[in-house]
Design a protein around this motif. Structure first.
Motif, PDB file in Angstrom:
ATOM      1  N   VAL A 123     -17.738 110.378  -4.893  1.00  0.00           N
ATOM      2  CA  VAL A 123     -18.823 109.436  -4.636  1.00  0.00           C
ATOM      3  C   VAL A 123     -19.727 109.910  -3.504  1.00  0.00           C
ATOM      4  O   VAL A 123     -19.317 110.659  -2.623  1.00  0.00           O
ATOM      5  CB  VAL A 123     -18.287 108.024  -4.306  1.00  0.00           C
ATOM      6  N   SER A 124     -20.993 109.441  -3.548  1.00  0.00           N
ATOM      7  CA  SER A 124     -21.936 109.611  -2.446  1.00  0.00           C
ATOM      8  C   SER A 124     -22.136 108.248  -1.800  1.00  0.00           C
ATOM      9  O   SER A 124     -22.168 107.228  -2.489  1.00  0.00           O
ATOM     10  CB  SER A 124     -23.263 110.162  -2.950  1.00  0.00           C
ATOM     11  N   GLN A 125     -22.319 108.220  -0.487  1.00  0.00           N
ATOM     12  CA  GLN A 125     -22.225 106.938   0.219  1.00  0.00           C
ATOM     13  C   GLN A 125     -23.451 106.572   1.050  1.00  0.00           C
ATOM     14  O   GLN A 125     -23.426 105.584   1.779  1.00  0.00           O
ATOM     15  CB  GLN A 125     -20.945 106.931   1.072  1.00  0.00           C
ATOM     16  N   TYR A 126     -24.508 107.348   0.968  1.00  0.00           N
ATOM     17  CA  TYR A 126     -25.767 106.997   1.620  1.00  0.00           C
ATOM     18  C   TYR A 126     -26.924 107.385   0.715  1.00  0.00           C
ATOM     19  O   TYR A 126     -26.830 108.344  -0.054  1.00  0.00           O
ATOM     20  CB  TYR A 126     -25.933 107.729   2.960  1.00  0.00           C
ATOM     21  N   THR A 127     -28.028 106.686   0.856  1.00  0.00           N
ATOM     22  CA  THR A 127     -29.274 107.092   0.214  1.00  0.00           C
ATOM     23  C   THR A 127     -30.017 108.039   1.154  1.00  0.00           C
ATOM     24  O   THR A 127     -29.704 108.120   2.350  1.00  0.00           O
ATOM     25  CB  THR A 127     -30.162 105.878  -0.078  1.00  0.00           C
ATOM     26  N   VAL A 128     -31.013 108.727   0.627  1.00  0.00           N
ATOM     27  CA  VAL A 128     -31.818 109.615   1.467  1.00  0.00           C
ATOM     28  C   VAL A 128     -32.483 108.849   2.613  1.00  0.00           C
ATOM     29  O   VAL A 128     -32.424 109.286   3.771  1.00  0.00           O
ATOM     30  CB  VAL A 128     -32.849 110.388   0.629  1.00  0.00           C
ATOM     31  N   PRO A 129     -33.132 107.696   2.358  1.00  0.00           N
ATOM     32  CA  PRO A 129     -33.753 106.970   3.478  1.00  0.00           C
ATOM     33  C   PRO A 129     -32.745 106.560   4.555  1.00  0.00           C
ATOM     34  O   PRO A 129     -33.077 106.576   5.747  1.00  0.00           O
ATOM     35  CB  PRO A 129     -34.379 105.744   2.801  1.00  0.00           C
ATOM     36  N   GLU A 130     -31.528 106.183   4.155  1.00  0.00           N
ATOM     37  CA  GLU A 130     -30.519 105.818   5.148  1.00  0.00           C
ATOM     38  C   GLU A 130     -30.142 107.018   6.006  1.00  0.00           C
ATOM     39  O   GLU A 130     -30.046 106.918   7.235  1.00  0.00           O
ATOM     40  CB  GLU A 130     -29.293 105.245   4.437  1.00  0.00           C
ATOM     41  N   MET A 131     -29.926 108.165   5.374  1.00  0.00           N
ATOM     42  CA  MET A 131     -29.608 109.363   6.146  1.00  0.00           C
ATOM     43  C   MET A 131     -30.762 109.772   7.040  1.00  0.00           C
ATOM     44  O   MET A 131     -30.559 110.218   8.172  1.00  0.00           O
ATOM     45  CB  MET A 131     -29.236 110.516   5.210  1.00  0.00           C
ATOM     46  N   ARG A 132     -31.983 109.637   6.534  1.00  0.00           N
ATOM     47  CA  ARG A 132     -33.142 110.008   7.338  1.00  0.00           C
ATOM     48  C   ARG A 132     -33.240 109.147   8.597  1.00  0.00           C
ATOM     49  O   ARG A 132     -33.756 109.594   9.631  1.00  0.00           O
ATOM     50  CB  ARG A 132     -34.418 109.882   6.507  1.00  0.00           C
ATOM     51  N   ALA A 133     -32.769 107.929   8.518  1.00  0.00           N
ATOM     52  CA  ALA A 133     -32.778 107.075   9.709  1.00  0.00           C
ATOM     53  C   ALA A 133     -31.899 107.680  10.801  1.00  0.00           C
ATOM     54  O   ALA A 133     -32.283 107.710  11.977  1.00  0.00           O
ATOM     55  CB  ALA A 133     -32.287 105.676   9.348  1.00  0.00           C
ATOM     56  N   ALA A 134     -30.730 108.186  10.422  1.00  0.00           N
ATOM     57  CA  ALA A 134     -29.850 108.826  11.401  1.00  0.00           C
ATOM     58  C   ALA A 134     -30.458 110.119  11.918  1.00  0.00           C
ATOM     59  O   ALA A 134     -30.385 110.422  13.121  1.00  0.00           O
ATOM     60  CB  ALA A 134     -28.491 109.105  10.769  1.00  0.00           C
ATOM     61  N   VAL A 135     -31.067 110.892  11.021  1.00  0.00           N
ATOM     62  CA  VAL A 135     -31.715 112.142  11.430  1.00  0.00           C
ATOM     63  C   VAL A 135     -32.838 111.863  12.413  1.00  0.00           C
ATOM     64  O   VAL A 135     -33.001 112.563  13.426  1.00  0.00           O
ATOM     65  CB  VAL A 135     -32.240 112.902  10.191  1.00  0.00           C
ATOM     66  N   SER A 136     -33.622 110.808  12.159  1.00  0.00           N
ATOM     67  CA  SER A 136     -34.707 110.439  13.054  1.00  0.00           C
ATOM     68  C   SER A 136     -34.174 110.072  14.432  1.00  0.00           C
ATOM     69  O   SER A 136     -34.715 110.506  15.461  1.00  0.00           O
ATOM     70  CB  SER A 136     -35.490 109.267  12.462  1.00  0.00           C
ATOM     71  N   ALA A 137     -33.107 109.278  14.461  1.00  0.00           N
ATOM     72  CA  ALA A 137     -32.522 108.888  15.749  1.00  0.00           C
ATOM     73  C   ALA A 137     -32.008 110.106  16.505  1.00  0.00           C
ATOM     74  O   ALA A 137     -32.216 110.243  17.711  1.00  0.00           O
ATOM     75  CB  ALA A 137     -31.390 107.887  15.523  1.00  0.00           C
ATOM     76  N   ALA A 138     -31.332 111.010  15.793  1.00  0.00           N
ATOM     77  CA  ALA A 138     -30.785 112.202  16.438  1.00  0.00           C
ATOM     78  C   ALA A 138     -31.891 113.115  16.945  1.00  0.00           C
ATOM     79  O   ALA A 138     -31.822 113.634  18.069  1.00  0.00           O
ATOM     80  CB  ALA A 138     -29.881 112.953  15.462  1.00  0.00           C
ATOM     81  N   GLU A 139     -32.926 113.324  16.138  1.00  0.00           N
ATOM     82  CA  GLU A 139     -34.032 114.193  16.555  1.00  0.00           C
ATOM     83  C   GLU A 139     -34.759 113.613  17.756  1.00  0.00           C
ATOM     84  O   GLU A 139     -35.178 114.350  18.655  1.00  0.00           O
ATOM     85  CB  GLU A 139     -34.977 114.418  15.386  1.00  0.00           C
ATOM     86  N   ASN A 140     -34.919 112.300  17.792  1.00  0.00           N
ATOM     87  CA  ASN A 140     -35.538 111.671  18.957  1.00  0.00           C
ATOM     88  C   ASN A 140     -34.696 111.871  20.206  1.00  0.00           C
ATOM     89  O   ASN A 140     -35.218 111.837  21.326  1.00  0.00           O
ATOM     90  CB  ASN A 140     -35.743 110.175  18.713  1.00  0.00           C
ATOM     91  N   TRP A 141     -33.407 112.080  20.021  1.00  0.00           N
ATOM     92  CA  TRP A 141     -32.465 112.295  21.119  1.00  0.00           C
ATOM     93  C   TRP A 141     -32.292 113.797  21.411  1.00  0.00           C
ATOM     94  O   TRP A 141     -31.493 114.182  22.242  1.00  0.00           O
ATOM     95  CB  TRP A 141     -31.125 111.649  20.765  1.00  0.00           C
ATOM     96  N   GLY A 142     -33.014 114.634  20.667  1.00  0.00           N
ATOM     97  CA  GLY A 142     -32.950 116.076  20.892  1.00  0.00           C
ATOM     98  C   GLY A 142     -31.752 116.763  20.295  1.00  0.00           C
ATOM     99  O   GLY A 142     -31.388 117.870  20.696  1.00  0.00           O
ATOM    100  N   THR A 143     -31.135 116.133  19.273  1.00  0.00           N
ATOM    101  CA  THR A 143     -29.932 116.714  18.686  1.00  0.00           C
ATOM    102  C   THR A 143     -30.008 116.630  17.160  1.00  0.00           C
ATOM    103  O   THR A 143     -31.089 116.515  16.593  1.00  0.00           O
ATOM    104  CB  THR A 143     -28.663 116.045  19.254  1.00  0.00           C
TER     105      THR A 143
END
Length: 279
Positions: free
Chosen positions: A70-90
């Motif tokens: 199974v897959s457990q996230y959609t692309v927009p949901e994952m992008r939300a985490a990526v956005s938060a991490a990139e804003n934090w420099g990671t």
């Protein structure tokens, strides 16, 4: 002959992983299922000191409630985490085994795939095209297999059957590979990390195996930028670098099995320039 091997500190702080409600770690408290909730949970773990964000992007082996495919996230949901991490420099890394889960992560901007033993050729090519790291483990059905039973054992057998193919695809596509063990469930296996590193010679030269656990892991962790908790360079032997060294009686480039016998082969362990153990 004694040789020095750089022993990179290969773990930054990822805190608890951000999971979906159906995830293999869903017993842990952060189980968001919508974009806004993923963003909030990611910001929370970063605020608490995480140096990276980890998402459970697909099913797990040890878990009782989610199938392996199974897959457990959609692309927009994952992008939300990526956005938060990139804003934090990671960056974001994900637990994923299957092509669908991996492709979703890559589309969302994830920088590292952890596990991935069920990958296919097309998806491996995608990792190479997007310069995504792959943290692989030499999971085999051997003396170091994590003990499991019932449905988890069946999932485990399906996963380890893909290990050889995964390494072959990583090599064929020139993917940047980091070394990991994932030995969370058995204290005995923690003493076998050197032996698991030595198993990489099933696919790599001894030099390439040692580079994965030192230089390559350090390169991956440097993606966390200013969140890096170590005040110095990791994974190399040079002036100004963090002096984590293992002195080995013998030459692991000729006999990497020395790493599987630390009690007899390791003559000194240095951490941060301080001797912490002598053989």
């Amino acid at each position: 002959m004694a040789t020095a091997t750089s022993a990179c500190r290969t773990r930054c702080r990822a805190a608890r992983p951000v999971t979906s409600a159906a995830s293999s770690c869903s017993a842990w408290p952060r189980s968001p299922t919508a974009r806004r909730e993923v963003l909030r949970a990611s910001r929370e773990v970063l605020r608490q000191g995480a140096t990276q964000v980890k998402l459970m992007a697909g099913g797990g082996v040890a878990s009782h409630y989610d199938p392996l495919d199974v897959s457990q996230y959609t692309v927009p949901e994952m992008r939300a985490a990526v956005s938060a991490a990139e804003n934090w420099g990671t960056y974001v890394t994900v637990h994923a085994y299957t092509p669908r889960a991996i492709r979703t992560a890559v589309e969302a901007g994830v920088r590292c795939i952890e596990h991935g033993q069920l990958i296919d050729d097309e998806t491996a090519e995608l990792l190479a095209e997007h310069d995504v790291w792959w943290s692989l483990q030499p999971f085999l059905d051997d003396e170091d297999v994590i003990p499991m039973s019932g449905p988890s054992r069946q999932k485990q057998l399906a996963m380890v059957a893909g290990t050889d193919r995964a390494y072959e695809l990583a090599i064929a596509h020139g993917i940047k590979v980091a070394f990991g063990t994932d030995t969370l469930f058995d204290p005995r296996l923690a003493t076998r990390q050197g032996a698991q590193l030595a198993k990489l010679t099933r696919w790599y030269t001894p030099a390439q195996a040692l580079q994965q656990a030192t230089i390559r892991n350090a390169e991956l962790l440097r993606l966390c930028g200013e969140r890096n908790p170590y005040p110095g360079v990791l994974g190399v032997v040079e002036e100004g670098a963090i002096a984590d060294l293992v002195l080995v009686e013998g030459d692991p480039l000729e006999d990497i099995s020395l790493l599987a016998r630390p009690d007899e082969a390791f003559t000194m362990i240095m951490k941060g320039g301080q001797i912490v153990e002598r053989g």
